[in-house]
Design a protein around this motif. Sequence first.
Motif, PDB file in Angstrom:
ATOM      1  N   ASN A  45       0.823  -1.221   0.000  1.00 26.08           N
ATOM      2  CA  ASN A  45       0.000   0.000   0.000  1.00 26.08           C
ATOM      3  C   ASN A  45       0.851   1.262   0.000  1.00 26.08           C
ATOM      4  O   ASN A  45       0.714   2.120   0.859  1.00 26.08           O
ATOM      5  CB  ASN A  45      -0.970   0.014   1.173  1.00 26.08           C
ATOM      6  N   ASP A  46       1.762   1.337  -0.992  1.00 27.45           N
ATOM      7  CA  ASP A  46       2.632   2.511  -1.140  1.00 27.45           C
ATOM      8  C   ASP A  46       3.447   2.786   0.120  1.00 27.45           C
ATOM      9  O   ASP A  46       3.681   3.940   0.490  1.00 27.45           O
ATOM     10  CB  ASP A  46       1.828   3.749  -1.535  1.00 27.45           C
ATOM     11  N   GLY A  47       3.875   1.733   0.807  1.00 30.59           N
ATOM     12  CA  GLY A  47       4.737   1.894   1.970  1.00 30.59           C
ATOM     13  C   GLY A  47       4.019   2.134   3.282  1.00 30.59           C
ATOM     14  O   GLY A  47       4.658   2.299   4.311  1.00 30.59           O
ATOM     15  N   THR A  48       2.694   2.129   3.282  1.00 30.89           N
ATOM     16  CA  THR A  48       1.950   2.389   4.519  1.00 30.89           C
ATOM     17  C   THR A  48       1.832   1.150   5.403  1.00 30.89           C
ATOM     18  O   THR A  48       1.537   1.267   6.588  1.00 30.89           O
ATOM     19  CB  THR A  48       0.539   2.935   4.230  1.00 30.89           C
ATOM     20  N   VAL A  49       2.080  -0.029   4.831  1.00 31.83           N
ATOM     21  CA  VAL A  49       2.018  -1.279   5.588  1.00 31.83           C
ATOM     22  C   VAL A  49       3.332  -2.023   5.388  1.00 31.83           C
ATOM     23  O   VAL A  49       3.792  -2.206   4.258  1.00 31.83           O
ATOM     24  CB  VAL A  49       0.841  -2.164   5.096  1.00 31.83           C
ATOM     25  N   LEU A  50       3.956  -2.423   6.484  1.00 27.31           N
ATOM     26  CA  LEU A  50       5.220  -3.157   6.406  1.00 27.31           C
ATOM     27  C   LEU A  50       4.993  -4.601   6.839  1.00 27.31           C
ATOM     28  O   LEU A  50       4.392  -4.855   7.880  1.00 27.31           O
ATOM     29  CB  LEU A  50       6.274  -2.496   7.300  1.00 27.31           C
ATOM     30  N   ARG A  51       5.447  -5.528   6.015  1.00 31.40           N
ATOM     31  CA  ARG A  51       5.305  -6.952   6.278  1.00 31.40           C
ATOM     32  C   ARG A  51       6.686  -7.617   6.182  1.00 31.40           C
ATOM     33  O   ARG A  51       7.632  -7.018   5.707  1.00 31.40           O
ATOM     34  CB  ARG A  51       4.401  -7.599   5.229  1.00 31.40           C
TER      35      ARG A  51
END
Length: 136
Positions: A120-126
């Motif tokens: 999500n364009d860097g909004t979520v990190l996994r």
Amino acid sequence: TSHSDIKKTREWITFEIGQIEKDDWYRFALVLKETNELIGTALIYYEEEVECWEVGYNLGKKYWGKGYTTEAVAEVIDFAKKQLKIPQIVGRYAKENQASGRVMSKLGFQYERDIPYECNDGTVLREGIQCRLILG
């Protein structure tokens, strides 16, 4: 990329049109042969972060699990070999996305390392996996 608002779609299309003349970005539409329906996209581009060409793909959820992604990415790999004449390709995916892992494995990608994976364009990190395919 799936979009729920027309503004986001227009921005994406504008970006993609701006990539057409470049020689390091190739986006392909995935279309069902039977109906001509757009079901997703596949992409190969040069990723500075890993200093290698990278493959990516998105498919509408109702088309998951039918082999379409594997078939499409196999064609992108063929394009990379024959047209781009590149020696290797990187693929990255979120660890929780086991289906993407199976696609990479079926296509011959080999595990390289664990990585942080942004969504999500860097909004979520996994947590993610980076794989590599050597083109022979």
